[in-house]
Design an enzyme around this catalytic site. Sequence first.
Site, short mmCIF file in Angstrom:
data_model
loop_
_atom_site.label_atom_id
_atom_site.label_comp_id
_atom_site.label_asym_id
_atom_site.label_seq_id
_atom_site.Cartn_x
_atom_site.Cartn_y
_atom_site.Cartn_z
N ASP A 206 0.81 -1.22 0.00
CA ASP A 206 0.00 0.00 0.00
C ASP A 206 0.84 1.27 0.00
O ASP A 206 0.31 2.36 -0.20
CB ASP A 206 -0.93 -0.01 1.22
CG ASP A 206 -1.96 1.11 1.21
OD1 ASP A 206 -2.49 1.41 0.13
OD2 ASP A 206 -2.22 1.69 2.29
N SER A 230 -6.22 5.70 -0.30
CA SER A 230 -6.65 4.42 -0.87
C SER A 230 -8.17 4.27 -0.71
O SER A 230 -8.72 4.57 0.35
CB SER A 230 -5.95 3.26 -0.16
OG SER A 230 -4.55 3.43 -0.15
N GLN A 280 -5.24 -1.46 -6.98
CA GLN A 280 -5.78 -0.48 -6.04
C GLN A 280 -6.31 0.73 -6.79
O GLN A 280 -5.68 1.21 -7.74
CB GLN A 280 -4.74 0.00 -5.03
CG GLN A 280 -5.32 0.98 -4.01
CD GLN A 280 -4.30 1.50 -3.01
OE1 GLN A 280 -3.89 2.65 -3.07
NE2 GLN A 280 -3.87 0.65 -2.08
#
Length: 292
Positions: A206, A230, A280
């Site tokens: 991430d 995110s 993502q």
Amino acid sequence: MHDPLADLLSALDLTDTHARTSEDIFTGRSQWMPQGRLFGGQVLGQSLVAAQRTIGDDRPVHSMHGYFLRPGQLDKPITFSVDRIHDGRSFSTRRTQAYQDGLPILSMIASFQTVDVGLEHQIDMPTDIPQPEDLPTAADVLDGVDHPVAKVWAHERPFDMRHVPSSVYLSVDGPHVAHQAVWVKTIGPMPDDPTLHRAAMAYVSDYTILEPIFRRHGVPWATPGLKAASLDHAMWFHRFGRIDEWVLYLQESPTATGGRGLSLGRLYSRDGRLLASVAQEGTVRVGPPPAR
């Protein structure tokens, strides 16, 4: 002295609070972050650990899909509720909800499979990538920058991350393309527990996944008014690999529109095995600089 790797392992060491037939409850601590909100990768890793705790070690995770619902608070613990949705002959499914103050901050569903054999192929790792030893560290790039975020990124992250061709912390050098690579590994040895390695891989996945969007538009992290967050995160685990050894994280962004951008990633072991794939979508907004 602060030990970033010990802090990561402590965050992933959840407490079993309650268990019953259909739901298991765990609690985990929140890590301090200079941006003032929880790091999404931390909650992803913890959610994966919570789900795996309800399944035997013979069924490792093969996919996870999470939605970030609310910003997490740094000064409060996190409660993880795991629903045992399904246990079949080969596959198990779990839903993990992460809560603070009774409100969900992340919802994740994950699937686990017994170890099996079958057809094998993969997209090969590029052979023209510089080796990590030949690239600067975050500390090399950010040392001397008098900003709390820069100091944490340079010295207090549990991962060593080295960008190819160069970082986008302070500037975007070279062509403005929508792809990059990052060598990553923890700053020290990890325990042998495979669940911890997968959870730490989810954690680190991430950090930089939205950066190809920045690079494509010439927007470094230091851009005044830049806001990125995110929205959702999907990850597929193909083969086991240790995250305390160098892993190459290839990343590209096929599109950005409407204040959102999509990025895709592939993680390879140094010897070329495709370990995991990532997708993502996140919000990326570049606003005017703050008023003086």
